[in-house]
Design a protein around this motif. Structure first.
Motif, short mmCIF file in Angstrom:
data_model
loop_
_atom_site.label_atom_id
_atom_site.label_comp_id
_atom_site.label_asym_id
_atom_site.label_seq_id
_atom_site.Cartn_x
_atom_site.Cartn_y
_atom_site.Cartn_z
N ASP A 31 0.85 -1.19 0.00
CA ASP A 31 0.00 0.00 0.00
C ASP A 31 0.89 1.23 0.00
OD1 ASP A 31 -2.04 1.82 0.20
OD2 ASP A 31 -2.50 1.40 2.30
N VAL A 32 1.25 1.71 -1.18
CA VAL A 32 2.19 2.82 -1.31
C VAL A 32 1.54 4.00 -2.02
CG1 VAL A 32 4.20 1.30 -1.30
CG2 VAL A 32 3.14 1.93 -3.48
N PRO A 33 1.92 5.23 -1.67
CA PRO A 33 1.36 6.43 -2.31
C PRO A 33 2.09 6.76 -3.61
CG PRO A 33 2.82 7.07 -0.55
CD PRO A 33 2.78 5.57 -0.53
N ALA A 34 2.03 5.85 -4.57
CA ALA A 34 2.67 6.04 -5.86
C ALA A 34 1.92 5.23 -6.90
CB ALA A 34 4.14 5.62 -5.80
N LEU A 35 2.23 5.46 -8.18
CA LEU A 35 1.56 4.78 -9.26
C LEU A 35 2.59 4.18 -10.22
CD1 LEU A 35 -1.14 7.48 -10.11
CD2 LEU A 35 -1.51 5.37 -8.81
#
Length: 378
Positions: A31-35
């Motif tokens: 669950d990371v804040p990146a794409l």
């Protein structure tokens, strides 16, 4: 490749606890804040740390939990992080076919949309220039040679020192794990890597930075080892480094100030996407020139995480985020306020960070060179 020692080796096994820990840790890492490609690299990097935790915990069922999450997440690419993950997983038998492959190196963007990071780099550079001018009569003192002793010895430099953690000795290649602090099934732990050199840099790297991570880990009600939690954790550890540098400078502890400055210079120098080069355009800063000379590929493909090491602590010290547990926020704020009174460059950093990032706010270098802002400021 990795050897466990007491106290973890003497801890009674708890298969259900160990499996649940691995599943929770691996899912948190996903669950990371990146794409896109950055997200895949970040996820696999997090799984490397989970795999290290599995080996340290010494419970085969943790590997089953990691395998299950890797299979359900279906990440296919991981570059060098996938190589590390597969190497660690291979200790437990054949690597499952659904584990990510290495693939090619990421193609770096040029940082055109990362003006906040460019600006933060200049603010940190101005602060580092002031640190470089610190002189004092202090002589280098010999610090302890083990991780636990280093962390405890550095308590005076951290605003909220904690002590309820384990130290685990590991015969592990220092290039494998991304961090030396983690919450294992048996509790919070710091890894002592036998192959990691204990040099002067370890005072900052281990005693102050990783010590701050453990302080945060033991105070945080939620996991902070991955994703958004990791951004908060690194913001705090870097803020503690900046605080320690200001306090040491105010006391005239020139040698430790220089080591802390070197750490800050390295954080900016390793920013991917040409950030240090953009920050240095027309900038009369010796520290920025040093930052250009320390570039590394450690955070290649991970601009969100890399930028946070520079932008995150400034936001935190400016009170622009409430990401910390209240006691840590209070202790850091109290010490930082005192540091800004004792060391003028700390006050300058605080003022530059507090008023935001618009064109109406200037660092000392901007005031001296008003025409040096490049196209990223528009």
């Amino acid at each position: 490749m990795l050897t466990r020692v007491a106290p973890l080796a003497t801890t009674p096994p708890d298969l259900d606890r160990d499996y649940r820990w691995a599943v929770a840790a691996a899912r948190a890492a996903a669950d990371v804040p990146a794409l896109g490609a950055e997200a895949e690299l970040w996820i696999v990097r997090g799984w490397v740390d989970v795999a290290v935790g599995c080996a340290v915990a010494g419970s085969a069922v943790t590997v089953v939990g990691l395998d299950d999450v890797v299979r359900e997440t279906d990440v296919s690419y991981g570059w060098r992080f996938a190589q590390r993950l597969r190497l660690l997983r291979g200790q437990w038998g054949p690597v499952p076919r659904w584990y990510p492959e290495c693939g090619s190196a990421p193609v770096e963007a040029d940082g055109v949309d990362r003006w906040e990071t460019v600006r933060a780099s200049r603010i940190v550079a101005d602060f580092c220039d002031a640190l470089a001018a610190v002189e004092g009569p202090d002589s280098y003192a010999t610090w302890p040679a083990t991780t636990g002793e280093l962390i405890r010895h550095a308590s005076r430099y951290r605003p909220s020192p904690a002590h309820a953690f384990r130290v685990v000795d590991c015969d592990l290649d220092p290039g494998l794990p991304g961090r030396m602090w983690m919450r294992l099934p048996q509790g919070a732990a710091a890894l002592h890597l036998a192959r990691r050199p204990v040099d002067r840099a370890a005072i900052v790297r281990t005693g102050i930075h990783e010590g701050a991570h453990l302080d945060h880990l033991l105070a945080a009600p939620n996991p902070i080892e991955c994703g958004v939690g990791l951004l908060a954790a690194e913001s705090y550890a870097m803020a503690v480094e900046i605080l320690a540098a200001a306090e040491c400078a105010a006391r005239g502890e020139a040698k430790l100030t220089a080591m802390l400055r070197a750490g800050l210079v390295e954080r900016v120098g390793r920013l991917p996407g040409g950030i240090a080069e953009r920050a240095a355009r027309g900038w009369p800063s010796a520290s920025l020139r040093a930052m250009l000379a320390t570039g590394s590929s450690r955070f290649a493909g991970l601009p969100t995480l890399a930028d946070n090491y520079v932008v995150g602590p400034l936001r935190l010290l400016a009170g622009r985020t409430t990401m910390l547990p209240p006691q840590l926020q209070h202790d850091l704020g109290r010490r930082w306020h005192a540091a800004t009174t004792a060391f003028p460059a700390a006050l300058a950093l605080a003022e530059a960070a507090a008023v935001g990032w618009g064109s109406d706010t200037e660092t000392a270098s901007e005031r001296a060179n008003p025409s040096t802002l490049d196209e990223g400021s528009r």
